[in-house]
Scaffold this motif. Structure first.
Motif, short mmCIF file in Angstrom:
data_model
loop_
_atom_site.label_atom_id
_atom_site.label_comp_id
_atom_site.label_asym_id
_atom_site.label_seq_id
_atom_site.Cartn_x
_atom_site.Cartn_y
_atom_site.Cartn_z
N TYR A 393 13.06 -39.12 -26.34
CA TYR A 393 14.57 -38.82 -25.19
C TYR A 393 14.80 -39.55 -24.73
O TYR A 393 14.67 -41.01 -24.71
N HIS A 394 16.64 -39.67 -23.61
CA HIS A 394 17.09 -40.53 -24.14
C HIS A 394 18.02 -39.88 -22.01
O HIS A 394 18.60 -38.85 -22.78
N PHE A 395 17.89 -40.47 -21.76
CA PHE A 395 18.54 -39.93 -20.26
C PHE A 395 19.21 -41.21 -19.42
O PHE A 395 18.42 -41.51 -18.28
N PRO A 396 19.78 -41.73 -19.77
CA PRO A 396 20.80 -42.73 -19.37
C PRO A 396 22.02 -41.74 -18.08
O PRO A 396 23.50 -41.70 -18.40
N TRP A 397 21.27 -41.55 -17.06
CA TRP A 397 21.42 -40.35 -16.30
C TRP A 397 22.98 -40.64 -15.66
O TRP A 397 23.33 -40.04 -14.38
#
Length: 448
Positions: A393-397
């Motif tokens: 997953y990739h979540f630089p929110w």
């Protein structure tokens, strides 16, 4: 890659993929649990060391995407707002933006340890419209990356995992193992809804949060990906379960270790918060014909604990595990989720957000949220040319709360892959205080 080490992506073609079967336009309301999510996009990507000839692979992916959008039609819709200002899902088969791209690099040369440079907007697309965007990126020497970005208000990780698994099953003409259900009635509020002020500590109406002071500089959060050997996870679990404690889960043990590390920050903040994303599906499961395992949407709560940094430093790992268990336990029940659904109902149409994601005062301590990705079905997402060699997953929110997601390694040997999105000072601690556990992800580890 360019001189800065950032991937240079060549877009070959863009399309809009619609469901293969006609979809009658209709509205799908957001559940009260969906309404807890702000408009954030989550990324996920899967890396294949080898594939079929690229054109053939892309053709299979596009055809199966059109087919899987028939049962998963919300992903082909778009979010609009009703007269009360609340988001709703218009299922109109608007379609999914699809990007076919090329990168002149081998998979083993991609630096996944620094995903802000190699993944963000490169291998995972930036979603501009709709609910879901997909990008297939050809790599040198036959490799392939499939990246997706989806609207978190429509789906949680469990839901996207169900989608990815079904997509791969359709690509291989296999029997679909789990069709989605959009039966919102199972998460309807009670009548009348029951007010419990306990939820005031976990969630807040947006209007109750003071505006951020614009003169305060905000430090950027940075993404990293690590791996943890199974033996180190087991060791943490053993220590967390010592001193006569009940046996703690690996996740609780991991969270406790990370919390102690973050508490080592030598700054002027006295406290540190740790939150955990809890999936309520098992808590809301039914004994009749409907099972929540098929439910598509968000079924999440975010309990958290707050402790003084000096006290956390002095605590044994088993004592910190006690604290984590104590703040998580109330959210591990059916009543917690029923009460939360009711609480949101009593505040509608006021937008809501999780308390841990927001600083209400300048001197509030740092906060981190851990979301377990242990159900990430990496080994199942085989489109016909073999399972992925790596997925994450990739979540630089974009907020100021850190985010951490541990996932199973595709090696299936008990190792973990850990995505982190933290302040630089926290990453520095992870790599000093936690260096015996957290190892920077390398091509050597991935057998590339």
């Amino acid at each position: 890659m360019d001189s800065c080490g950032i991937l240079s992506v060549d877009v070959k073609q863009t399309d809009v993929i619609v469901a293969a079967l006609p979809v009658q336009d209709h509205w799908l309301p957001m559940s009260n649990l969906d309404l807890l999510l702000p408009p954030l996009d989550v990324g996920v990507f899967l890396c294949y060391k080898e594939s079929l000839p690229h054109e053939e692979s892309v053709k299979i992916i596009k055809k199966s995407l059109a087919q899987v959008l028939a049962p998963f039609y919300p992903f082909a819709g778009e979010v609009v707002h009703n007269n009360d200002g609340e988001p709703e899902l218009l299922c109109n088969n608007r379609g999914v933006d699809f990007i076919h791209a090329h990168v002149d690099i081998e998979l083993k040369k991609i630096d996944f340890y620094h995903p802000d440079d190699s993944v963000e907007g490169k291998l995972v697309p930036v979603k501009k419209q709709g609910v879901l965007s997909v990008q297939v990126t050809e790599l040198k020497c036959g490799g392939l990356v499939v990246g997706c970005a989806f609207d978190h208000r429509i789906a949680d990780a469990y839901s996207i995992n169900m989608f990815l698994t079904t997509w791969a099953e359709i690509a291989q003409s296999k029997k679909i193992s789990c069709l989605p259900s959009f039966r919102r009635s199972v998460v309807n509020p009670r009548r009348p809804p029951v007010m419990n002020t306990f939820y005031n500590t976990l969630f807040h109406p947006i209007s109750s949060i003071p505006p951020q002071t614009s003169h305060l500089p905000l430090d950027p959060l940075i993404s990293r990906i690590y791996y943890i050997h199974a033996k180190d996870i087991n060791h943490l679990q053993s220590i967390s379960s010592s001193n006569g404690n009940p046996k703690r889960s690996k996740l609780v043990s991991f969270i406790s270790f990370l919390w102690k590390i973050i508490a080592e920050c030598d700054d002027d903040l006295n406290t540190c918060k740790m939150g955990v994303v809890v999936d309520g599906r098992e808590r809301l499961n039914y004994t009749n014909s409907f099972s929540m395992k098929n439910y598509f949407g968000n079924v999440l709560s975010v309990p958290y604990g707050e402790a003084k940094c000096d006290e956390l430093k002095k605590m044994s790992l088993s004592r910190v595990a006690d604290v984590v268990h104590e703040f998580m336990s109330p959210a591990m029940t059916e009543e917690h989720f029923r009460g939360l659904i009711d609480w949101v109902e009593l505040h509608r149409p006021e937008p809501i957000c999780a308390r841990i994601y927001v600083k209400k005062e300048e001197n509030e301590g740092e906060a981190i949220v851990v979301s377990s990705g242990q159900r990430f079905p990496v080994e199942n997402i085989d489109f016909g040319w073999g399972k992925p060699h790596f997925g994450s997953y990739h979540f630089p929110w974009g907020g100021q709360t850190g985010y951490v997601m541990p996932m199973p390694s595709v090696k299936k040997n008990g190792d973990w892959i850990v995505y982190m999105h933290l302040l630089q000072k926290h990453l520095d601690l992870v790599e000093t205080k936690g260096r015996e556990v957290f190892k920077p992800l390398t091509p050597l580890y991935l057998d590339l």
